[in-house]
Design an enzyme around this catalytic site. Structure first.
Site, PDB file in Angstrom:
ATOM      1  N   ASP A 251       0.883  -1.163   0.000  1.00  0.00           N
ATOM      2  CA  ASP A 251       0.000   0.000   0.000  1.00  0.00           C
ATOM      3  C   ASP A 251       0.929   1.223   0.000  1.00  0.00           C
ATOM      4  O   ASP A 251       2.119   1.105   0.303  1.00  0.00           O
ATOM      5  CB  ASP A 251      -0.871  -0.033   1.253  1.00  0.00           C
ATOM      6  CG  ASP A 251      -1.745   1.197   1.401  1.00  0.00           C
ATOM      7  OD1 ASP A 251      -2.242   1.707   0.389  1.00  0.00           O
ATOM      8  OD2 ASP A 251      -1.908   1.660   2.551  1.00  0.00           O
TER       9      ASP A 251
ATOM     10  N   ASP B  39      -0.109   5.039   0.994  1.00  0.00           N
ATOM     11  CA  ASP B  39      -0.357   5.984   2.090  1.00  0.00           C
ATOM     12  C   ASP B  39      -0.318   5.268   3.432  1.00  0.00           C
ATOM     13  O   ASP B  39      -1.098   4.346   3.671  1.00  0.00           O
ATOM     14  CB  ASP B  39      -1.706   6.675   1.900  1.00  0.00           C
ATOM     15  CG  ASP B  39      -1.699   7.614   0.701  1.00  0.00           C
ATOM     16  OD1 ASP B  39      -1.078   8.681   0.803  1.00  0.00           O
ATOM     17  OD2 ASP B  39      -2.275   7.254  -0.344  1.00  0.00           O
TER      18      ASP B  39
ATOM     19  N   ASP C 140      -1.762  -0.724   6.123  1.00  0.00           N
ATOM     20  CA  ASP C 140      -1.866  -0.057   7.425  1.00  0.00           C
ATOM     21  C   ASP C 140      -3.310   0.216   7.811  1.00  0.00           C
ATOM     22  O   ASP C 140      -3.555   0.876   8.824  1.00  0.00           O
ATOM     23  CB  ASP C 140      -1.085   1.264   7.419  1.00  0.00           C
ATOM     24  CG  ASP C 140      -1.790   2.341   6.623  1.00  0.00           C
ATOM     25  OD1 ASP C 140      -2.287   2.032   5.522  1.00  0.00           O
ATOM     26  OD2 ASP C 140      -1.865   3.491   7.092  1.00  0.00           O
TER      27      ASP C 140
END
Length: 215
Positions: A10, A12, A169
C-alpha cells in the site's frame, strides 16, 4: 522450479506518512468551498479514494461553480505540493524493499490514491527503480476494500495471488488483500489502535523486521 513470489505495498501510511497531508489538503480545499469539515466525518473518509471523498463532502455540503472533478484535482495538487515540502518519511522503507529485492521478490504498489501522486512519492524517497509495477484504484470500478486493485497488481506482476504478500496499514486495505487471496501483513507504525486480527503478520517498524519469516 523456483516459485515466483511478490510483495505488494500500500502507499499511504506504508511507503509515505501522508495521513496529515491528506487531512490538511482536504480541509483547506473543502473549507474554501463552504464545507464544514469535522474530525468525525474526516475519520469516515480516511480509507476512501479522492473521488469518493469529494463526492462524500459534496453530498453533505453541495457547492456551486466548481465540478467535483475540478475540486478533486485541487486536493490532489495540494497533496503533491505538501509531499515536496513536508517531512513524511517512514523509517527503513527503502532498505526494507532493497532487502526484499535481494531475496528475488517482485515488488508492486497498490494504492487507493490517484495515479499522478505515485511517481512523486517514489521519487521523493528514491525508490522508483525498486518497483516492478504500480497500480492505482483510480482505474478500478471500486477501490479498497474491494480486492480489484490487488488482483490487477498480481496479474501485472505475473504472480499468483497465493504467492503475494500485501503490506497494509488499514483494515479496509487488509480486507482487500485478504479477499484477493493474499498473505496480509499489518504495518502498525506504532499505532496500537489498528485492528490487525485478519493479518497473518505484523510489522511495527521496517528497520527491525526479519523478512526471512516470509519464506
Amino acid at each position: 522450479m523456483t516459485i515466483q513470489k511478490a510483495v505488494i505495498f500500500d502507499m499511504d501510511g506504508v511507503i509515505i506518512d501522508s495521513e496529515n497531508l491528506w487531512k490538511k489538503a482536504e480541509k483547506e480545499v473543502f473549507t474554501s468551498l463552504g464545507v464544514n469539515v469535522t474530525h468525525e466525518d474526516s475519520e469516515l473518509t480516511k480509507s476512501m479514494t479522492t473521488f469518493e471523498v469529494t463526492k462524500f463532502w459534496f453530498d453533505k455540503f453541495p457547492w456551486e461553480d466548481k465540478s467535483t472533478d475540478i475540486v478533486e484535482h485541487m486536493v490532489i495538487s495540494r497533496v503533491i505540493e505538501l509531499i515536496d515540502t513536508e517531512d513524511c518519511k517512514i523509517n527503513g522503507i527503502k532498505e526494507f524493499i532493497e532487502r526484499l529485492k535481494a531475496k528475488n521478490y517482485k515488488i508492486g504498489l497498490a494504492t487507493n490514491s490517484p495515479y499522478k501522486i505515485i511517481p512523486k512519492v517514489l521519487q521523493k524517497f528514491d525508490i522508483q527503480h525498486l518497483f516492478d509495477t504500480v497500480s492505482s484504484a483510480e482505474f478500478e470500478d471500486n477501490g479498497k476494500p474491494a480486492p480489484a486493485i490487488y488482483l490487477t497488481t498480481a496479474e501485472k506482476l505475473n504472480v499468483t495471488t497465493n504467492n503475494c504478500i500485501a503490506i497494509e496499514d488499514s483494515y479496509s486495505g487488509m480486507l482487500a488483500a485478504k479477499n484477493a487471496g493474499m498473505t496480509v501483513v499489518a504495518f502498525t507504525n506504532g499505532n496500537k489502535d489498528l485492528d490487525f486480527e485478519i493479518a497473518d503478520y505484523k510489522i511495527d517498524a521496517f528497520d527491525h523486521f526479519n523478512i526471512d519469516i516470509f519464506n
